[in-house]
Design a protein around this motif. Sequence first.
Motif, PDB file in Angstrom:
ATOM      1  N   TYR A 142       0.788  -1.235   0.000  1.00  0.00           N
ATOM      2  CA  TYR A 142       0.000   0.000   0.000  1.00  0.00           C
ATOM      3  C   TYR A 142       0.825   1.293   0.000  1.00  0.00           C
ATOM      4  CZ  TYR A 142      -4.345  -2.596   0.589  1.00  0.00           C
ATOM      5  OH  TYR A 142      -5.423  -3.431   0.386  1.00  0.00           O
ATOM      6  N   MET A 143       2.131   1.207   0.169  1.00  0.00           N
ATOM      7  CA  MET A 143       3.016   2.375   0.128  1.00  0.00           C
ATOM      8  C   MET A 143       2.538   3.476   1.085  1.00  0.00           C
ATOM      9  SD  MET A 143       3.778   2.521  -3.978  1.00  0.00           S
ATOM     10  CE  MET A 143       4.939   3.888  -3.819  1.00  0.00           C
ATOM     11  N   VAL A 144       2.659   3.180   2.360  1.00  0.00           N
ATOM     12  CA  VAL A 144       2.112   4.039   3.420  1.00  0.00           C
ATOM     13  C   VAL A 144       3.152   5.005   3.973  1.00  0.00           C
ATOM     14  CG1 VAL A 144       1.169   4.002   5.781  1.00  0.00           C
ATOM     15  CG2 VAL A 144       0.411   2.309   4.093  1.00  0.00           C
ATOM     16  N   MET A 155      -2.074  11.414  10.779  1.00  0.00           N
ATOM     17  CA  MET A 155      -2.489  11.301   9.382  1.00  0.00           C
ATOM     18  C   MET A 155      -1.817  10.063   8.793  1.00  0.00           C
ATOM     19  SD  MET A 155      -1.949  13.887   6.132  1.00  0.00           S
ATOM     20  CE  MET A 155      -3.052  15.133   6.789  1.00  0.00           C
ATOM     21  N   PHE A 156      -2.610   9.228   8.156  1.00  0.00           N
ATOM     22  CA  PHE A 156      -2.154   7.941   7.628  1.00  0.00           C
ATOM     23  C   PHE A 156      -2.507   7.918   6.137  1.00  0.00           C
ATOM     24  CE2 PHE A 156      -2.496   3.388   6.830  1.00  0.00           C
ATOM     25  CZ  PHE A 156      -1.585   2.781   7.694  1.00  0.00           C
ATOM     26  N   SER A 157      -1.472   7.872   5.270  1.00  0.00           N
ATOM     27  CA  SER A 157      -1.710   7.971   3.822  1.00  0.00           C
ATOM     28  C   SER A 157      -1.247   6.711   3.099  1.00  0.00           C
ATOM     29  CB  SER A 157      -0.971   9.179   3.238  1.00  0.00           C
ATOM     30  OG  SER A 157      -1.390  10.372   3.853  1.00  0.00           O
ATOM     31  N   GLU A 158      -2.112   6.210   2.217  1.00  0.00           N
ATOM     32  CA  GLU A 158      -1.777   5.071   1.355  1.00  0.00           C
ATOM     33  C   GLU A 158      -1.652   5.592  -0.078  1.00  0.00           C
ATOM     34  OE1 GLU A 158      -3.993   1.400   3.699  1.00  0.00           O
ATOM     35  OE2 GLU A 158      -5.094   2.458   2.132  1.00  0.00           O
ATOM     36  N   HIS A 159      -0.465   5.467  -0.661  1.00  0.00           N
ATOM     37  CA  HIS A 159      -0.230   6.008  -2.004  1.00  0.00           C
ATOM     38  C   HIS A 159      -0.493   4.986  -3.110  1.00  0.00           C
ATOM     39  CE1 HIS A 159       1.568   9.737  -0.433  1.00  0.00           C
ATOM     40  NE2 HIS A 159       2.004   8.965   0.540  1.00  0.00           N
ATOM     41  N   ASN A 160      -0.748   3.756  -2.714  1.00  0.00           N
ATOM     42  CA  ASN A 160      -1.065   2.710  -3.688  1.00  0.00           C
ATOM     43  C   ASN A 160      -2.139   1.811  -3.090  1.00  0.00           C
ATOM     44  OD1 ASN A 160      -0.591   1.097  -6.136  1.00  0.00           O
ATOM     45  ND2 ASN A 160       0.170  -0.451  -4.717  1.00  0.00           N
ATOM     46  N   CYS A 161      -3.008   1.294  -3.963  1.00  0.00           N
ATOM     47  CA  CYS A 161      -4.029   0.343  -3.514  1.00  0.00           C
ATOM     48  C   CYS A 161      -4.008  -0.866  -4.444  1.00  0.00           C
ATOM     49  CB  CYS A 161      -5.416   0.976  -3.509  1.00  0.00           C
ATOM     50  SG  CYS A 161      -6.701  -0.197  -3.019  1.00  0.00           S
ATOM     51  N   PRO A 162      -3.521  -2.006  -3.973  1.00  0.00           N
ATOM     52  CA  PRO A 162      -3.448  -3.200  -4.813  1.00  0.00           C
ATOM     53  C   PRO A 162      -4.813  -3.699  -5.285  1.00  0.00           C
ATOM     54  CG  PRO A 162      -2.015  -3.428  -2.901  1.00  0.00           C
ATOM     55  CD  PRO A 162      -2.869  -2.225  -2.665  1.00  0.00           C
ATOM     56  N   VAL A 189     -11.301   6.615  13.340  1.00  0.00           N
ATOM     57  CA  VAL A 189     -10.626   6.715  12.049  1.00  0.00           C
ATOM     58  C   VAL A 189     -11.610   7.262  11.026  1.00  0.00           C
ATOM     59  CG1 VAL A 189      -9.347   5.485  10.254  1.00  0.00           C
ATOM     60  CG2 VAL A 189      -9.232   4.673  12.629  1.00  0.00           C
ATOM     61  N   GLU A 190     -11.213   8.335  10.343  1.00  0.00           N
ATOM     62  CA  GLU A 190     -12.044   8.918   9.284  1.00  0.00           C
ATOM     63  C   GLU A 190     -11.236   8.982   7.999  1.00  0.00           C
ATOM     64  OE1 GLU A 190     -15.192   9.451   9.699  1.00  0.00           O
ATOM     65  OE2 GLU A 190     -15.120   9.068  11.873  1.00  0.00           O
ATOM     66  N   ARG A 191     -11.834   8.560   6.907  1.00  0.00           N
ATOM     67  CA  ARG A 191     -11.178   8.649   5.596  1.00  0.00           C
ATOM     68  C   ARG A 191     -11.539   9.982   4.963  1.00  0.00           C
ATOM     69  NH1 ARG A 191     -13.478   4.664   3.074  1.00  0.00           N
ATOM     70  NH2 ARG A 191     -11.928   3.010   3.361  1.00  0.00           N
ATOM     71  N   THR A 192     -10.542  10.786   4.597  1.00  0.00           N
ATOM     72  CA  THR A 192     -10.794  12.106   4.008  1.00  0.00           C
ATOM     73  C   THR A 192     -10.517  12.144   2.503  1.00  0.00           C
ATOM     74  OG1 THR A 192      -8.543  12.838   4.570  1.00  0.00           O
ATOM     75  CG2 THR A 192     -10.286  13.277   6.173  1.00  0.00           C
ATOM     76  N   GLU A 193      -9.718  11.191   2.005  1.00  0.00           N
ATOM     77  CA  GLU A 193      -9.464  11.086   0.567  1.00  0.00           C
ATOM     78  C   GLU A 193      -9.435   9.606   0.203  1.00  0.00           C
ATOM     79  OE1 GLU A 193      -6.209  13.479  -1.103  1.00  0.00           O
ATOM     80  OE2 GLU A 193      -6.063  14.480   0.846  1.00  0.00           O
ATOM     81  N   CYS A 194      -9.835   9.298  -1.046  1.00  0.00           N
ATOM     82  CA  CYS A 194      -9.933   7.890  -1.436  1.00  0.00           C
ATOM     83  C   CYS A 194      -9.505   7.703  -2.894  1.00  0.00           C
ATOM     84  CB  CYS A 194     -11.365   7.396  -1.245  1.00  0.00           C
ATOM     85  SG  CYS A 194     -11.602   5.650  -1.633  1.00  0.00           S
ATOM     86  N   CYS A 202      -5.203   7.488  -0.582  1.00  0.00           N
ATOM     87  CA  CYS A 202      -6.197   7.337   0.483  1.00  0.00           C
ATOM     88  C   CYS A 202      -5.609   7.974   1.743  1.00  0.00           C
ATOM     89  CB  CYS A 202      -6.503   5.866   0.750  1.00  0.00           C
ATOM     90  SG  CYS A 202      -7.411   5.051  -0.597  1.00  0.00           S
ATOM     91  N   VAL A 203      -6.374   8.833   2.386  1.00  0.00           N
ATOM     92  CA  VAL A 203      -5.904   9.517   3.585  1.00  0.00           C
ATOM     93  C   VAL A 203      -6.872   9.252   4.725  1.00  0.00           C
ATOM     94  CG1 VAL A 203      -5.347  11.739   4.645  1.00  0.00           C
ATOM     95  CG2 VAL A 203      -4.763  11.328   2.240  1.00  0.00           C
ATOM     96  N   TYR A 204      -6.305   8.886   5.867  1.00  0.00           N
ATOM     97  CA  TYR A 204      -7.099   8.617   7.065  1.00  0.00           C
ATOM     98  C   TYR A 204      -6.626   9.537   8.190  1.00  0.00           C
ATOM     99  CZ  TYR A 204      -8.270   4.303   4.614  1.00  0.00           C
ATOM    100  OH  TYR A 204      -8.694   3.400   3.678  1.00  0.00           O
TER     101      TYR A 204
END
Length: 210
Positions: A142-144, A155-162, A189-194, A202-204
């Motif tokens: 997920y490249m976090v 802030m927790f960001s995932e730059h890739n989603c398999p 936990v709230e997701r602000t970008e997807c 994806c940003v949490y």
Amino acid sequence: MNHALETSTRKVILSMLKTQGPLSVHDISKQLGITEMAVRRHIHSLEKDDLLETKLVRQAMGRPSNVYTLAPQADELFPKKYMQLTLDLLDELLEGEGQEKIERLFEGRQAKLESRYQSRMSEKSLEERVAELALIQNENGYMVDWSQLGEDAYMFSEHNCPITQVANTFAQACQCELALFRNLLDANVERTECLAKGASKCVYIISQNK
């Protein structure tokens, strides 16, 4: 030899071994029309990358010679249609069993992931749980990256989603990931970008339960 040609020759050698099976340096040299020295240079490079396996073969006449085959990890270099198969199977399930069955399937996956990773969260602070979740997601591609926003907020960001293609079609994938994060972190936990909704990541936002 320029880099593009070097890369192209590597790919051709890998394809030859994929389609023809074990080959010697002489076999490859003859088919490609390049010197055995050039072939050995490519073979050495591929071995260094752990893409080849070597076997010594005895011949009726002359000295034994090495033949080369693809290492198991080289299989990942060739095209796969796993994601399309997954989507086709989910579509069949949706058509035959309905939306409720799809939701139960994703919820079952979420429960299995929780069971698999829950022990890695025990006896840790929230910050340590966030760091551990980042490790887990990076292990899964997920490249976090994550950062602290304030006291007990991150802030927790995932730059890739398999599984982007699945998530684009089945919103349950994103819903279950959000629920998984909340349960593993035992936090708000709230997701602000997807990514599945067109964002670049994806940003949490994670904060301590109140």
